[in-house]
Design an enzyme around this catalytic site. Sequence first.
Site, PDB file in Angstrom:
ATOM      1  N   SER A 138       0.811  -1.057  -0.067  1.00  0.00           N
ATOM      2  CA  SER A 138       0.235   0.019   0.013  1.00  0.00           C
ATOM      3  C   SER A 138       0.699   1.157   0.233  1.00  0.00           C
ATOM      4  CB  SER A 138      -0.937   0.024   1.279  1.00  0.00           C
ATOM      5  OG  SER A 138      -1.197   1.408   1.750  1.00  0.00           O
ATOM      6  N   TYR A 155      -3.053  -1.099  10.510  1.00  0.00           N
ATOM      7  CA  TYR A 155      -2.915  -1.318   8.787  1.00  0.00           C
ATOM      8  C   TYR A 155      -1.271  -0.948   8.334  1.00  0.00           C
ATOM      9  CZ  TYR A 155      -4.576  -1.176   3.829  1.00  0.00           C
ATOM     10  OH  TYR A 155      -4.445  -1.060   2.649  1.00  0.00           O
TER      11      TYR A 155
HETATM   12  C1  BGC Z   1      -6.439   1.593   1.774  1.00  0.00           C
HETATM   13  C2  BGC Z   1      -6.983   2.325   1.807  1.00  0.00           C
HETATM   14  C3  BGC Z   1      -7.055   3.973   1.520  1.00  0.00           C
HETATM   15  C4  BGC Z   1      -5.728   4.471   0.524  1.00  0.00           C
HETATM   16  C5  BGC Z   1      -5.266   4.989   0.674  1.00  0.00           C
HETATM   17  C6  BGC Z   1      -4.997   1.623   0.902  1.00  0.00           C
HETATM   18  O1  BGC Z   1      -3.651   0.568   1.391  1.00  0.00           O
HETATM   19  O2  BGC Z   1      -6.273   0.441   2.328  1.00  0.00           O
HETATM   20  O3  BGC Z   1      -8.134   2.450   2.687  1.00  0.00           O
HETATM   21  O4  BGC Z   1      -8.104   4.618   0.622  1.00  0.00           O
HETATM   22  O5  BGC Z   1      -5.074   2.879   1.421  1.00  0.00           O
HETATM   23  O6  BGC Z   1      -4.656   6.024   1.640  1.00  0.00           O
END
Ligand code: BGC
Length: 269
Positions: free
Chosen positions: A154, A167
Amino acid sequence: MNSTRSLSGQSALVTGADSGIGKGVALALAQAGARVVINYAHNKDAAEVTVNEITAAGGEAFAFQADVSHEAEVQAMFAEMFNRYGTIDILVNNAGLQKDSKFVDMTLDQWNTVINVNLTGQFLCSREAAREFVRKGVVEGRSRAAGKIICMSSVHEVIPWAGHVNYAASKGGISMFMKSIAQELAPHKIRVVGIGPGAIQTPINKAAWDTPEALEKLLSLIPYNRIGKPEDIGKLAAWLASDDADYITGTTIFMDGGMTLYPGFADNG
Ligand code: BGC
């Protein structure tokens, strides 16, 4: 099937392929000629829809339920894949979730669930795949690599994220996990690559795009001024898994419309 396609004759496993980015990746790999195992945790019907879309287009796929954070379930899934397809050539570690909370209110369960699925799940699946890649080695005429592992990360591998500490920590962990196994496995001709999506329009971030106000706020974080689509990530994954990307290993490719460019500094600082 057209044997000139970039992933013809290869077998892929995509975790969390019943929806969102995982589904987009599974469809793109199948379109490139791979047979695909559609892993899902809970939503069998949605996984079967992905399978049907692939088979309707002339591809091959089957769905398999497994919680990637459970060792025995992961091993059962790989055993079934080897039983049906003989081996694995491409693993896409995509399954992931959010359990958002203010840090001071975060429960141990919220922390553990996110780390277990997002990070330990990638460890368990990658280990099974790597064992098979090392065992089989490079198969002449199939791919220049013995195997490819794509780790879905991410932008939050590098962008800190208040209210989502579990996360962000899992994604930061994926970065060093990916690089360290890339270093260890490269001599076996195994490539390991990360994808760092930005905001992609999927169920995980629905609240961030399903009203005009939310979308406007989200777009202020994206210099390229559009939300990403699962197909964007699917095409990147199919390319990274192909021999056209044979010299790429141990790095994360961000696909984020510029979200990692510190957009707040465009007219500030
Ligand atoms: C998350 C999303 C978020 C995006 C940008 C992703 O890894 O799961 O919820 O919108 O990152 O912030």
